[in-house]
Design a protein around this motif. Structure first.
Motif, PDB file in Angstrom:
ATOM      1  N   ASP A   1      -3.548 -12.419  19.808  1.00  0.00           N
ATOM      2  CA  ASP A   1      -3.607 -10.998  19.464  1.00  0.00           C
ATOM      3  C   ASP A   1      -4.046 -10.229  20.706  1.00  0.00           C
ATOM      4  O   ASP A   1      -5.215 -10.265  21.095  1.00  0.00           O
ATOM      5  CB  ASP A   1      -4.592 -10.777  18.321  1.00  0.00           C
ATOM      6  CG  ASP A   1      -4.782  -9.298  17.980  1.00  0.00           C
ATOM      7  OD1 ASP A   1      -3.985  -8.474  18.457  1.00  0.00           O
ATOM      8  OD2 ASP A   1      -5.729  -8.994  17.234  1.00  0.00           O
ATOM      9  N   GLU A   2      -3.101  -9.556  21.326  1.00  0.00           N
ATOM     10  CA  GLU A   2      -3.405  -8.845  22.571  1.00  0.00           C
ATOM     11  C   GLU A   2      -4.310  -7.637  22.356  1.00  0.00           C
ATOM     12  O   GLU A   2      -4.852  -7.097  23.324  1.00  0.00           O
ATOM     13  CB  GLU A   2      -2.097  -8.394  23.236  1.00  0.00           C
ATOM     14  CG  GLU A   2      -1.258  -9.533  23.773  1.00  0.00           C
ATOM     15  CD  GLU A   2      -0.041  -9.064  24.542  1.00  0.00           C
ATOM     16  OE1 GLU A   2       0.365  -9.760  25.491  1.00  0.00           O
ATOM     17  OE2 GLU A   2       0.515  -7.986  24.199  1.00  0.00           O
ATOM     18  N   GLU A   3      -4.487  -7.223  21.109  1.00  0.00           N
ATOM     19  CA  GLU A   3      -5.364  -6.088  20.808  1.00  0.00           C
ATOM     20  C   GLU A   3      -6.735  -6.553  20.310  1.00  0.00           C
ATOM     21  O   GLU A   3      -7.555  -5.728  19.895  1.00  0.00           O
ATOM     22  CB  GLU A   3      -4.710  -5.194  19.743  1.00  0.00           C
ATOM     23  CG  GLU A   3      -3.365  -4.609  20.149  1.00  0.00           C
ATOM     24  CD  GLU A   3      -3.482  -3.678  21.340  1.00  0.00           C
ATOM     25  OE1 GLU A   3      -4.540  -3.027  21.479  1.00  0.00           O
ATOM     26  OE2 GLU A   3      -2.530  -3.600  22.144  1.00  0.00           O
ATOM     27  N   SER A   4      -6.986  -7.853  20.325  1.00  0.00           N
ATOM     28  CA  SER A   4      -8.235  -8.371  19.786  1.00  0.00           C
ATOM     29  C   SER A   4      -9.444  -7.905  20.600  1.00  0.00           C
ATOM     30  O   SER A   4      -9.418  -7.938  21.838  1.00  0.00           O
ATOM     31  CB  SER A   4      -8.217  -9.903  19.779  1.00  0.00           C
ATOM     32  OG  SER A   4      -9.484 -10.421  19.429  1.00  0.00           O
ATOM     33  N   PRO A   5     -10.524  -7.487  19.921  1.00  0.00           N
ATOM     34  CA  PRO A   5     -11.755  -7.110  20.629  1.00  0.00           C
ATOM     35  C   PRO A   5     -12.450  -8.309  21.269  1.00  0.00           C
ATOM     36  O   PRO A   5     -13.403  -8.136  22.036  1.00  0.00           O
ATOM     37  CB  PRO A   5     -12.622  -6.501  19.513  1.00  0.00           C
ATOM     38  CG  PRO A   5     -12.111  -7.124  18.252  1.00  0.00           C
ATOM     39  CD  PRO A   5     -10.641  -7.306  18.466  1.00  0.00           C
ATOM     40  N   CYS A   6     -11.979  -9.525  20.961  1.00  0.00           N
ATOM     41  CA  CYS A   6     -12.572 -10.725  21.561  1.00  0.00           C
ATOM     42  C   CYS A   6     -12.143 -10.907  23.013  1.00  0.00           C
ATOM     43  O   CYS A   6     -12.769 -11.668  23.756  1.00  0.00           O
ATOM     44  CB  CYS A   6     -12.157 -11.969  20.783  1.00  0.00           C
ATOM     45  SG  CYS A   6     -12.451 -11.921  19.021  1.00  0.00           S
TER      46      CYS A   6
ATOM     47  N   MET B   1      -4.729  -2.872  14.455  1.00  0.00           N
ATOM     48  CA  MET B   1      -3.526  -3.593  14.053  1.00  0.00           C
ATOM     49  C   MET B   1      -3.246  -4.698  15.068  1.00  0.00           C
ATOM     50  O   MET B   1      -3.108  -4.434  16.266  1.00  0.00           O
ATOM     51  CB  MET B   1      -2.345  -2.616  14.002  1.00  0.00           C
ATOM     52  CG  MET B   1      -1.077  -3.208  13.443  1.00  0.00           C
ATOM     53  SD  MET B   1      -1.176  -3.484  11.670  1.00  0.00           S
ATOM     54  CE  MET B   1       0.472  -4.123  11.369  1.00  0.00           C
ATOM     55  N   PRO B   2      -3.189  -5.956  14.615  1.00  0.00           N
ATOM     56  CA  PRO B   2      -2.952  -7.055  15.565  1.00  0.00           C
ATOM     57  C   PRO B   2      -1.612  -6.922  16.281  1.00  0.00           C
ATOM     58  O   PRO B   2      -0.628  -6.484  15.699  1.00  0.00           O
ATOM     59  CB  PRO B   2      -2.964  -8.292  14.658  1.00  0.00           C
ATOM     60  CG  PRO B   2      -3.711  -7.872  13.435  1.00  0.00           C
ATOM     61  CD  PRO B   2      -3.406  -6.433  13.258  1.00  0.00           C
ATOM     62  N   LYS B   3      -1.600  -7.305  17.538  1.00  0.00           N
ATOM     63  CA  LYS B   3      -0.370  -7.345  18.318  1.00  0.00           C
ATOM     64  C   LYS B   3      -0.173  -8.801  18.746  1.00  0.00           C
ATOM     65  O   LYS B   3      -0.702  -9.248  19.754  1.00  0.00           O
ATOM     66  CB  LYS B   3      -0.472  -6.427  19.532  1.00  0.00           C
ATOM     67  CG  LYS B   3       0.794  -6.386  20.380  1.00  0.00           C
ATOM     68  CD  LYS B   3       0.617  -5.499  21.605  1.00  0.00           C
ATOM     69  CE  LYS B   3       1.857  -5.508  22.480  1.00  0.00           C
ATOM     70  NZ  LYS B   3       1.660  -4.688  23.714  1.00  0.00           N
ATOM     71  N   LEU B   4       0.587  -9.544  17.944  1.00  0.00           N
ATOM     72  CA  LEU B   4       0.739 -10.974  18.167  1.00  0.00           C
ATOM     73  C   LEU B   4       1.927 -11.276  19.071  1.00  0.00           C
ATOM     74  O   LEU B   4       3.040 -10.829  18.803  1.00  0.00           O
ATOM     75  CB  LEU B   4       0.912 -11.703  16.831  1.00  0.00           C
ATOM     76  CG  LEU B   4      -0.185 -11.497  15.790  1.00  0.00           C
ATOM     77  CD1 LEU B   4       0.089 -12.349  14.556  1.00  0.00           C
ATOM     78  CD2 LEU B   4      -1.556 -11.809  16.362  1.00  0.00           C
TER      79      LEU B   4
END
Length: 247
Positions: free
Chosen positions: A111-116, A1-4
């Motif tokens: 997105d602080e949860e992004s795998p990037c 779930m994105p954390k924007l």
């Protein structure tokens, strides 16, 4: 779930982006929103169609990347096997936000949860002075193109609706393994109605830049055959494909 959250050089000064992981966000997307400003790049590889939101009735342009949920036929060998990476993939992990609801003042979100994201090697977002790096500037340019492109795309779609040029597109496909797939819910441009438009209307569409996008969208439908071929190759490879992709 994105954390924007809004991008901030203090809170996010330590973050870096791993460009090799950006394309992974599209690994399981069978449709991807696209904008009119990238049609000329998309047409060489992706079918461009329109999809209608069942709740809002709003139309969006999408690149068709597979024939069912979770299937991206361009994802192979751990990468996007494409000549062009659509903007809505390339922009990750960045998003566009608003200072206030309904405001035209845009802000860059991440997105602080992004795998990037990474704190190790790869591309820094800010330099030691807190200024944005060339990588961040490039990402912001992509977001700016998306904002501009979405405005133009919405205007184009409204023109198509006004002229009643949109028509449901049903795909009846039989794959090499004899699997039959019927895909509904997509839309394209009605060529018969397009050809019946007056010269004056066509000239107006041309002057507005809408006619080229219409012909580009129609031309892109030929890429459906290429997509079917990708599906047949995947079906014939079977377990070998899963091994190649590492799944």
């Amino acid at each position: 779930m994105p954390k924007l959250v809004a991008l901030d050089n203090q809170a996010h000064g330590h973050l870096k982006v791993d460009p090799t992981k950006v394309e992974e966000v599209g690994a399981d997307l069978h449709m991807l929103p696209v904008v009119i400003t990238e049609f000329q790049k998309l047409v060489v590889q992706y079918p461009i169609v329109l999809s209608k939101n069942g709740q809002t009735g709003r139309f969006v342009c999408v690149a068709l990347m597979g024939f069912e949920e979770g299937e991206n036929l361009f994802w192979y060998g751990g990468r996007l096997d494409g000549i062009y990476t659509p903007l809505n993939i390339a922009r990750h992990p960045f998003f566009v936000g608003h200072n206030q609801e309904g405001s035209d003042n845009y802000i860059v979100c991440i997105d602080e949860e992004s795998p990037c994201l990474s704190e190790l090697h790869t591309q820094a977002l800010f330099d030691e002075t807190g200024e944005g790096t060339a990588y961040l500037n490039s990402a912001q340019a992509i977001l700016a193109e998306l904002i501009q492109g979405e405005t133009q795309t919405n205007r184009w779609i409204q023109t198509l609706l006004k002229l009643e040029l949109l028509v449901p597109l049903t795909l009846d496909i039989t794959f090499e393994n004899e699997e039959i797939k019927k895909i509904k819910g997509l839309y394209s441009i009605d060529e018969d109605k397009l050809n019946s438009l007056s010269g004056e209307t066509l000239k107006k569409l041309q002057d507005e830049g809408a006619l080229q996008a219409i012909y580009t969208q129609l031309a892109s439908l030929g890429q459906i055959y290429s997509l079917i071929d990708k599906k047949n190759q995947r079906l014939s490879q079977g377990s070998q494909w899963f091994k190649a992709t590492g799944e």
